[in-house]
Write a protein that holds these residues in place. Sequence first.
Motif, mmCIF file in Angstrom:
data_model
loop_
_atom_site.group_PDB
_atom_site.id
_atom_site.type_symbol
_atom_site.label_atom_id
_atom_site.label_comp_id
_atom_site.label_asym_id
_atom_site.label_seq_id
_atom_site.Cartn_x
_atom_site.Cartn_y
_atom_site.Cartn_z
ATOM 1 N N GLN A 39 -15.480 -10.163 -5.477
ATOM 2 C CA GLN A 39 -14.088 -10.201 -5.031
ATOM 3 C C GLN A 39 -13.639 -8.870 -4.445
ATOM 4 O O GLN A 39 -12.525 -8.754 -3.925
ATOM 5 C CB GLN A 39 -13.169 -10.581 -6.201
ATOM 6 C CG GLN A 39 -13.402 -11.980 -6.758
ATOM 7 C CD GLN A 39 -13.005 -13.078 -5.784
ATOM 8 O OE1 GLN A 39 -12.237 -12.870 -4.841
ATOM 9 N NE2 GLN A 39 -13.543 -14.270 -5.986
ATOM 10 N N GLY A 40 -14.473 -7.833 -4.552
ATOM 11 C CA GLY A 40 -14.149 -6.531 -3.975
ATOM 12 C C GLY A 40 -13.047 -5.788 -4.706
ATOM 13 O O GLY A 40 -12.253 -5.074 -4.083
ATOM 14 N N ILE A 58 -0.827 -9.498 -17.038
ATOM 15 C CA ILE A 58 -0.650 -8.823 -15.749
ATOM 16 C C ILE A 58 -2.039 -8.327 -15.363
ATOM 17 O O ILE A 58 -2.738 -7.714 -16.187
ATOM 18 C CB ILE A 58 0.327 -7.631 -15.861
ATOM 19 C CG1 ILE A 58 1.758 -8.101 -16.121
ATOM 20 C CG2 ILE A 58 0.250 -6.756 -14.620
ATOM 21 C CD1 ILE A 58 2.425 -8.806 -14.948
ATOM 22 N N GLN A 59 -2.439 -8.608 -14.127
ATOM 23 C CA GLN A 59 -3.748 -8.158 -13.642
ATOM 24 C C GLN A 59 -3.519 -7.096 -12.556
ATOM 25 O O GLN A 59 -2.907 -7.389 -11.527
ATOM 26 C CB GLN A 59 -4.514 -9.344 -13.047
ATOM 27 C CG GLN A 59 -5.893 -9.002 -12.516
ATOM 28 C CD GLN A 59 -6.523 -10.198 -11.829
ATOM 29 O OE1 GLN A 59 -5.972 -10.708 -10.849
ATOM 30 N NE2 GLN A 59 -7.645 -10.656 -12.337
ATOM 31 N N LEU A 60 -4.001 -5.894 -12.806
ATOM 32 C CA LEU A 60 -3.871 -4.812 -11.825
ATOM 33 C C LEU A 60 -5.169 -4.720 -11.031
ATOM 34 O O LEU A 60 -6.258 -4.705 -11.615
ATOM 35 C CB LEU A 60 -3.565 -3.495 -12.553
ATOM 36 C CG LEU A 60 -2.278 -3.527 -13.400
ATOM 37 C CD1 LEU A 60 -2.108 -2.225 -14.166
ATOM 38 C CD2 LEU A 60 -1.057 -3.790 -12.528
ATOM 39 N N LEU A 61 -5.043 -4.689 -9.707
ATOM 40 C CA LEU A 61 -6.202 -4.785 -8.809
ATOM 41 C C LEU A 61 -6.246 -3.608 -7.845
ATOM 42 O O LEU A 61 -5.294 -3.400 -7.077
ATOM 43 C CB LEU A 61 -6.096 -6.058 -7.959
ATOM 44 C CG LEU A 61 -6.055 -7.398 -8.683
ATOM 45 C CD1 LEU A 61 -5.489 -8.481 -7.758
ATOM 46 C CD2 LEU A 61 -7.453 -7.775 -9.148
ATOM 47 N N GLU A 62 -7.339 -2.842 -7.890
ATOM 48 C CA GLU A 62 -7.559 -1.787 -6.887
ATOM 49 C C GLU A 62 -8.746 -2.218 -6.029
ATOM 50 O O GLU A 62 -9.786 -2.619 -6.566
ATOM 51 C CB GLU A 62 -7.870 -0.450 -7.591
ATOM 52 C CG GLU A 62 -8.093 0.697 -6.625
ATOM 53 C CD GLU A 62 -8.569 1.973 -7.336
ATOM 54 O OE1 GLU A 62 -7.923 2.405 -8.314
ATOM 55 O OE2 GLU A 62 -9.599 2.521 -6.904
ATOM 56 N N PRO A 63 -8.630 -2.153 -4.705
ATOM 57 C CA PRO A 63 -9.737 -2.615 -3.856
ATOM 58 C C PRO A 63 -10.934 -1.664 -3.906
ATOM 59 O O PRO A 63 -10.771 -0.458 -4.044
ATOM 60 C CB PRO A 63 -9.122 -2.620 -2.452
ATOM 61 C CG PRO A 63 -8.017 -1.625 -2.508
ATOM 62 C CD PRO A 63 -7.481 -1.668 -3.918
ATOM 63 N N LEU A 64 -12.137 -2.258 -3.762
ATOM 64 C CA LEU A 64 -13.344 -1.432 -3.675
ATOM 65 C C LEU A 64 -13.562 -0.939 -2.258
ATOM 66 O O LEU A 64 -14.295 0.024 -2.042
ATOM 67 C CB LEU A 64 -14.567 -2.241 -4.134
ATOM 68 C CG LEU A 64 -14.575 -2.674 -5.607
ATOM 69 C CD1 LEU A 64 -15.807 -3.542 -5.902
ATOM 70 C CD2 LEU A 64 -14.561 -1.460 -6.530
ATOM 71 N N SER A 68 -11.856 -5.523 2.014
ATOM 72 C CA SER A 68 -11.806 -6.569 0.981
ATOM 73 C C SER A 68 -10.434 -7.264 1.052
ATOM 74 O O SER A 68 -9.504 -6.731 1.676
ATOM 75 C CB SER A 68 -11.978 -5.925 -0.397
ATOM 76 O OG SER A 68 -10.898 -5.042 -0.630
ATOM 77 N N PRO A 69 -10.271 -8.423 0.395
ATOM 78 C CA PRO A 69 -8.953 -9.086 0.440
ATOM 79 C C PRO A 69 -7.807 -8.187 -0.020
ATOM 80 O O PRO A 69 -6.751 -8.130 0.650
ATOM 81 C CB PRO A 69 -9.144 -10.285 -0.500
ATOM 82 C CG PRO A 69 -10.597 -10.624 -0.395
ATOM 83 C CD PRO A 69 -11.295 -9.297 -0.252
ATOM 84 N N PHE A 73 -4.755 -6.540 2.224
ATOM 85 C CA PHE A 73 -3.379 -6.813 1.789
ATOM 86 C C PHE A 73 -2.586 -5.511 1.677
ATOM 87 O O PHE A 73 -1.444 -5.415 2.149
ATOM 88 C CB PHE A 73 -3.414 -7.537 0.436
ATOM 89 C CG PHE A 73 -2.059 -7.857 -0.147
ATOM 90 C CD1 PHE A 73 -1.431 -9.060 0.126
ATOM 91 C CD2 PHE A 73 -1.416 -6.950 -0.972
ATOM 92 C CE1 PHE A 73 -0.183 -9.359 -0.421
ATOM 93 C CE2 PHE A 73 -0.167 -7.238 -1.529
ATOM 94 C CZ PHE A 73 0.449 -8.444 -1.242
ATOM 95 N N LEU A 74 -3.198 -4.486 1.068
ATOM 96 C CA LEU A 74 -2.504 -3.197 0.908
ATOM 97 C C LEU A 74 -2.166 -2.576 2.257
ATOM 98 O O LEU A 74 -1.073 -2.026 2.444
ATOM 99 C CB LEU A 74 -3.387 -2.221 0.110
ATOM 100 C CG LEU A 74 -3.414 -2.383 -1.406
ATOM 101 C CD1 LEU A 74 -4.458 -1.450 -2.006
ATOM 102 C CD2 LEU A 74 -2.043 -2.100 -2.014
ATOM 103 N N ALA A 75 -3.121 -2.663 3.196
ATOM 104 C CA ALA A 75 -2.888 -2.067 4.523
ATOM 105 C C ALA A 75 -1.742 -2.777 5.232
ATOM 106 O O ALA A 75 -0.949 -2.147 5.940
ATOM 107 C CB ALA A 75 -4.167 -2.154 5.346
#
Length: 140
Positions: A39-40, A58-64, A68-69, A73-75
């Motif tokens: 999932q990156g 709560i799931q905190l997600l930092e991209p690799l 990645s998806p 999304f962040l960009a």
Amino acid sequence: MFMRIDHIGIACRDLEEKIELFSRTFELTVVAREVNEEQGVKEAMLHIADGEGGGSYIQLLEPLSGDSPVGKFLAKRGEGVHHVAFGVPDIAEAMTTIGEKGVRLLDERPRHGSMGSQIAFLHPKDVGGMLTELVQAPKP
Ligand code: MC0
């Protein structure tokens, strides 16, 4: 089809900084950390409550990576709510039932998710702009 909220996924630029923020603000505890290469993401699960069928988090997600998806999304949108995940008792059955209603499935088969779960995503454009994840918790 019985559903519950399993987790809300939040896109972060700095996982450790956001763990500190959510722990301090809401007095939540990190119960799992994982790197999910498929999932990156590098992620942390913060426990909120237990209920019928499983917990909520709560799931905190930092991209690799940037492509990645979550990196894309962040960009495009910056930090914030990335997806909502519904817990279902049988993910294959939920995918079939929801797919038959005309909602596009982003996964043809369930994939590996947090804490040993099986997951599948639905296209946000078919769910009112909300990236939606189905989660089947591991059998106890
Ligand atoms: C993109 N869009 C979103 C969105 N991401 N809308 C709401 N929420 C999001 N998170 C919108 C875009 O703005 C765009 O709309 C349209 O969807 C298509 O997006 P795109 O930028 O052209 O396409 P991509 O290449 O960014 O793909 C988007 C898509 C992808 C949702 C298909 O990110 C995907 O397959 N995601 C599922 C997997 C995933 O997200 N994995 C990370 C979490 P406009 O109007 O601009 O055309 S993994 C996870 O959470 C695991 C670890 C777990 O829970 O256990």
